[in-house]
Design an enzyme around this catalytic site. Sequence first.
Site, PDB file in Angstrom:
ATOM      1  N   LYS A  90       0.854  -1.201   0.000  1.00 48.84           N
ATOM      2  CA  LYS A  90       0.000   0.000   0.000  1.00 48.84           C
ATOM      3  C   LYS A  90       0.878   1.234   0.000  1.00 48.84           C
ATOM      4  CE  LYS A  90      -3.851   2.308   0.341  1.00 48.84           C
ATOM      5  NZ  LYS A  90      -3.461   3.011  -0.912  1.00 48.84           N
ATOM      6  N   GLN A 111       7.285   3.737   3.829  1.00 51.71           N
ATOM      7  CA  GLN A 111       5.866   3.376   3.880  1.00 51.71           C
ATOM      8  C   GLN A 111       5.616   2.139   4.744  1.00 51.71           C
ATOM      9  OE1 GLN A 111       3.911   5.489   1.485  1.00 51.71           O
ATOM     10  NE2 GLN A 111       2.271   4.977   2.887  1.00 51.71           N
ATOM     11  N   LYS A 114       5.544   3.452   8.314  1.00 52.10           N
ATOM     12  CA  LYS A 114       4.400   4.327   8.485  1.00 52.10           C
ATOM     13  C   LYS A 114       3.118   3.505   8.595  1.00 52.10           C
ATOM     14  CE  LYS A 114       4.199   7.498   5.340  1.00 52.10           C
ATOM     15  NZ  LYS A 114       3.907   8.429   4.220  1.00 52.10           N
ATOM     16  N   LYS A 126       5.314   1.676  -3.153  1.00 49.78           N
ATOM     17  CA  LYS A 126       5.309   3.019  -3.741  1.00 49.78           C
ATOM     18  C   LYS A 126       5.518   2.885  -5.231  1.00 49.78           C
ATOM     19  CE  LYS A 126       4.899   7.293  -2.489  1.00 49.78           C
ATOM     20  NZ  LYS A 126       4.201   7.845  -1.309  1.00 49.78           N
ATOM     21  N   GLY A 165      -2.594   8.383  -4.331  1.00 47.59           N
ATOM     22  CA  GLY A 165      -1.908   9.567  -4.833  1.00 47.59           C
ATOM     23  C   GLY A 165      -0.647   9.899  -4.050  1.00 47.59           C
ATOM     24  N   ASP A 166       0.116  10.792  -4.603  1.00 54.23           N
ATOM     25  CA  ASP A 166       1.272  11.413  -3.952  1.00 54.23           C
ATOM     26  C   ASP A 166       1.560  12.667  -4.789  1.00 54.23           C
ATOM     27  OD1 ASP A 166       3.478  10.671  -1.774  1.00 54.23           O
ATOM     28  OD2 ASP A 166       4.577  11.471  -3.471  1.00 54.23           O
ATOM     29  N   THR A 210      -4.276  13.701   5.228  1.00 58.93           N
ATOM     30  CA  THR A 210      -2.853  13.805   5.564  1.00 58.93           C
ATOM     31  C   THR A 210      -2.580  15.112   6.315  1.00 58.93           C
ATOM     32  OG1 THR A 210      -2.403  12.588   3.530  1.00 58.93           O
ATOM     33  CG2 THR A 210      -0.519  13.544   4.666  1.00 58.93           C
ATOM     34  N   ASN A 241      -1.768  19.090  -1.780  1.00 54.84           N
ATOM     35  CA  ASN A 241      -2.784  18.434  -0.970  1.00 54.84           C
ATOM     36  C   ASN A 241      -2.455  18.467   0.524  1.00 54.84           C
ATOM     37  OD1 ASN A 241      -3.447  15.473   0.307  1.00 54.84           O
ATOM     38  ND2 ASN A 241      -5.179  16.357  -0.783  1.00 54.84           N
ATOM     39  N   SER A 377      -6.786   6.008   3.740  1.00 56.78           N
ATOM     40  CA  SER A 377      -6.874   5.127   2.566  1.00 56.78           C
ATOM     41  C   SER A 377      -7.331   3.732   2.997  1.00 56.78           C
ATOM     42  CB  SER A 377      -5.511   5.002   1.882  1.00 56.78           C
ATOM     43  OG  SER A 377      -5.263   6.102   1.049  1.00 56.78           O
TER      44      SER A 377
HETATM   45  P1  NDP Z   1       1.072  17.750  -4.357  1.00 53.73           P
HETATM   46  O1  NDP Z   1       1.515  17.380  -5.700  1.00 53.73           O
HETATM   47  O2  NDP Z   1      -0.365  17.964  -4.082  1.00 53.73           O
HETATM   48  O3  NDP Z   1       1.837  19.061  -3.873  1.00 53.73           O
HETATM   49  C1  NDP Z   1       3.221  19.130  -3.788  1.00 53.73           C
HETATM   50  C2  NDP Z   1       3.580  20.533  -3.393  1.00 53.73           C
HETATM   51  O4  NDP Z   1       4.949  20.586  -3.061  1.00 53.73           O
HETATM   52  C3  NDP Z   1       3.373  21.521  -4.529  1.00 53.73           C
HETATM   53  O5  NDP Z   1       3.034  22.764  -4.009  1.00 53.73           O
HETATM   54  C4  NDP Z   1       4.744  21.556  -5.170  1.00 53.73           C
HETATM   55  O6  NDP Z   1       5.045  22.723  -5.887  1.00 53.73           O
HETATM   56  C5  NDP Z   1       5.606  21.474  -3.947  1.00 53.73           C
HETATM   57  N1  NDP Z   1       6.919  20.958  -4.294  1.00 53.73           N
HETATM   58  C6  NDP Z   1       7.216  19.802  -4.894  1.00 53.73           C
HETATM   59  N2  NDP Z   1       8.520  19.704  -5.078  1.00 53.73           N
HETATM   60  C7  NDP Z   1       9.036  20.823  -4.564  1.00 53.73           C
HETATM   61  C8  NDP Z   1      10.339  21.312  -4.448  1.00 53.73           C
HETATM   62  N3  NDP Z   1      11.388  20.617  -4.933  1.00 53.73           N
HETATM   63  N4  NDP Z   1      10.539  22.511  -3.843  1.00 53.73           N
HETATM   64  C9  NDP Z   1       9.497  23.218  -3.369  1.00 53.73           C
HETATM   65  N5  NDP Z   1       8.214  22.801  -3.472  1.00 53.73           N
HETATM   66  C10 NDP Z   1       8.014  21.630  -4.069  1.00 53.73           C
HETATM   67  O7  NDP Z   1       1.656  16.622  -3.380  1.00 53.73           O
HETATM   68  P2  NDP Z   1       1.213  16.225  -1.901  1.00 53.73           P
HETATM   69  O8  NDP Z   1       0.774  17.417  -1.154  1.00 53.73           O
HETATM   70  O9  NDP Z   1       0.305  15.069  -2.019  1.00 53.73           O
HETATM   71  O10 NDP Z   1       2.584  15.683  -1.312  1.00 53.73           O
HETATM   72  C11 NDP Z   1       3.498  16.511  -0.616  1.00 53.73           C
HETATM   73  C12 NDP Z   1       4.407  15.657   0.245  1.00 53.73           C
HETATM   74  O11 NDP Z   1       3.620  14.934   1.183  1.00 53.73           O
HETATM   75  C13 NDP Z   1       5.221  14.596  -0.502  1.00 53.73           C
HETATM   76  O12 NDP Z   1       6.468  14.427   0.158  1.00 53.73           O
HETATM   77  C14 NDP Z   1       4.397  13.333  -0.331  1.00 53.73           C
HETATM   78  O13 NDP Z   1       5.178  12.175  -0.440  1.00 53.73           O
HETATM   79  C15 NDP Z   1       3.900  13.535   1.096  1.00 53.73           C
HETATM   80  N6  NDP Z   1       2.700  12.789   1.474  1.00 53.73           N
HETATM   81  C16 NDP Z   1       1.547  12.867   0.757  1.00 53.73           C
HETATM   82  C17 NDP Z   1       0.420  12.191   1.174  1.00 53.73           C
HETATM   83  C18 NDP Z   1      -0.883  12.315   0.488  1.00 53.73           C
HETATM   84  O14 NDP Z   1      -1.868  11.753   0.976  1.00 53.73           O
HETATM   85  N7  NDP Z   1      -0.984  13.044  -0.607  1.00 53.73           N
HETATM   86  C19 NDP Z   1       0.468  11.288   2.350  1.00 53.73           C
HETATM   87  C20 NDP Z   1       1.709  11.325   3.065  1.00 53.73           C
HETATM   88  C21 NDP Z   1       2.779  12.037   2.622  1.00 53.73           C
HETATM   89  P3  NDP Z   1       4.955  22.716  -7.485  1.00 53.73           P
HETATM   90  O15 NDP Z   1       3.504  22.685  -7.796  1.00 53.73           O
HETATM   91  O16 NDP Z   1       5.638  23.966  -7.894  1.00 53.73           O
HETATM   92  O17 NDP Z   1       5.690  21.491  -7.947  1.00 53.73           O
HETATM   93  O1  2IT Z   2       3.165   8.844   1.384  1.00 56.16           O
HETATM   94  C1  2IT Z   2       2.005   8.441   1.604  1.00 56.16           C
HETATM   95  O2  2IT Z   2       1.688   7.909   2.670  1.00 56.16           O
HETATM   96  C2  2IT Z   2       0.998   8.647   0.558  1.00 56.16           C
HETATM   97  N1  2IT Z   2       1.302   9.237  -0.475  1.00 56.16           N
HETATM   98  C3  2IT Z   2      -0.381   8.104   0.734  1.00 56.16           C
HETATM   99  C4  2IT Z   2      -0.423   6.636   0.416  1.00 56.16           C
HETATM  100  C5  2IT Z   2      -1.794   6.011   0.411  1.00 56.16           C
HETATM  101  O3  2IT Z   2      -1.815   4.833   0.065  1.00 56.16           O
HETATM  102  O4  2IT Z   2      -2.787   6.643   0.754  1.00 56.16           O
END
Ligand code: NDP
Ligand code: 2IT
Length: 445
Positions: A90, A111, A114, A126, A165-166, A210, A241, A377
């Site tokens: 997952k 993961q 976590k 992943k 998603g991620d 998240t 997100n 999830s």
């Molecule tokens: P999104 O794609 O929704 O958003 C990512 C954000 O981070 C955007 O604003 C993006 O800017 C910015 N970003 C990406 N790369 C960089 C960088 N090199 N420098 C500065 N800003 C950057 O992704 P998420 O919000 O889903 O994910 C964000 C983090 O959270 C990741 O590390 C992900 O692995 C982690 N995560 C996500 C989960 C989820 O449920 N979605 C769960 C647990 C962890 P830009 O648009 O300019 O690229």
């Molecule tokens: O990093 C993470 O935990 C995620 N991107 C969410 C993974 C999931 O299966 O909901």
Amino acid sequence: MNSYLEKVLNEIREKNINEPEFIQAVEEVLTTIEPVVNKHNEYEKIALIERMTEPERLITFRVPYVKDDGQTVVHRGYRVQFSSLIGPYKGGLRFHPSVNQSIMKFLGFEQIFKNALTGLPIGGGKGGSDFDPKGKSDNEIMRFCQSFMTELQRHIGQDIDVPAGDIGVGEREIGYLFGQYKRIKDTYEGGVLTGKGLSYGGSLARKEATGYGLIYFMREMLNANNNSLEGKTVVISGAGNVAIYACQKAQQYGAKVIAMCDSKGYIYDKNGIDLDCIKQIKEIDRERIYKYKDKHPEAEYVENSSIWNIKCDIALPCATQNELNLNDAQILVSNGVIAVGEGANMPCTKDATEYFLANGILVAPAKAANAGGVATSAIEMSQNSMRYYMTFDEVNQKLDNIMVNIFNSCKNAAEEYNLGNNYVAGANIAAFRKLAKAMKAQGIV
Ligand code: NDP
Ligand code: 2IT
């Protein structure tokens, strides 16, 4: 260091010499679980750590698609099926040009721990691609997702491997991926993907989970250290997100979020971030964050400078790995930061985390603090299996309880090993003990 751990770590460094992020993630875990490993001499003979750090399976595949201008482009797709020890693989899918095997493996490895902390039956995986969704048309995104799923479908299933998603993969991409999976398999397997749209099997509160979970964890951590979110100034990196819903919940608890960013620059609004404006820009218009100034000309937009130069009480890195380094940590500490909450995966470099801990700053480690997304999830998967929907409040309450439990696991493990409020070590120890127990029970596989 424990000689067995040292031997394994050296082997991992040699074998994965081109995978710095993976080595970093493994180093952080192995250096903090030492007190547990010291008590279990039997681990070496059964190669427990070697097995835990080697993916069960790593799949790469070709993903060609045709752009709107007729040009065919080829990307590389990945799925790392790291561990099925406590449940189906997952973990999310990341679409970002930086995606490579090292990043996929570090994320898959994190993961496992976590997911163990959530207390729910989910293994670790992943995937993703070096495809950049930025600037692509909706049709290009759809064709790319369809091509990606045409290969991925042979490796996943609701009891096998459940992507979500991620970075770069949200509800739109999950929709296209789900449609293609269903078309190829000719069966309605609702639980094969999570983060689905609400009209076809998604869960209420998954989108928020998240970010909300991060703030629930932060609330617990501050509370355990006689503090709270009320009245605190907060800086959040990212505007995706995780960042958006962390901002929303922090504001609900009376904190003032003064800055957010994307990969091009940050917005500093001393009056407090207008989240509706950020949502419009990022969730609806898919635009750059500087557009914030159109509505708020009084806010500052700064490019090519670290968001961590801004003075704040609480720092929430919610963008990407290694986005907060030692220099940033030193500036944050000299500016009086009291707590850091990792919304992104491995956002702080190892020396930055060590600097925070050495200076008495509370650190909410990613594996624990951002686990609310994957936990929800798993709740989505349960609803799909039950063919049932829970209300927003039901899911949100479960999420809150899970985050409280995760915090307590980290706290109790840290206390048991006299590590004070080092929740980074606490999280690793709590997760590792559970995984090690399952690994011993299941024999050599
Ligand atoms: P999104 O794609 O929704 O958003 C990512 C954000 O981070 C955007 O604003 C993006 O800017 C910015 N970003 C990406 N790369 C960089 C960088 N090199 N420098 C500065 N800003 C950057 O992704 P998420 O919000 O889903 O994910 C964000 C983090 O959270 C990741 O590390 C992900 O692995 C982690 N995560 C996500 C989960 C989820 O449920 N979605 C769960 C647990 C962890 P830009 O648009 O300019 O690229
Ligand atoms: O990093 C993470 O935990 C995620 N991107 C969410 C993974 C999931 O299966 O909901």
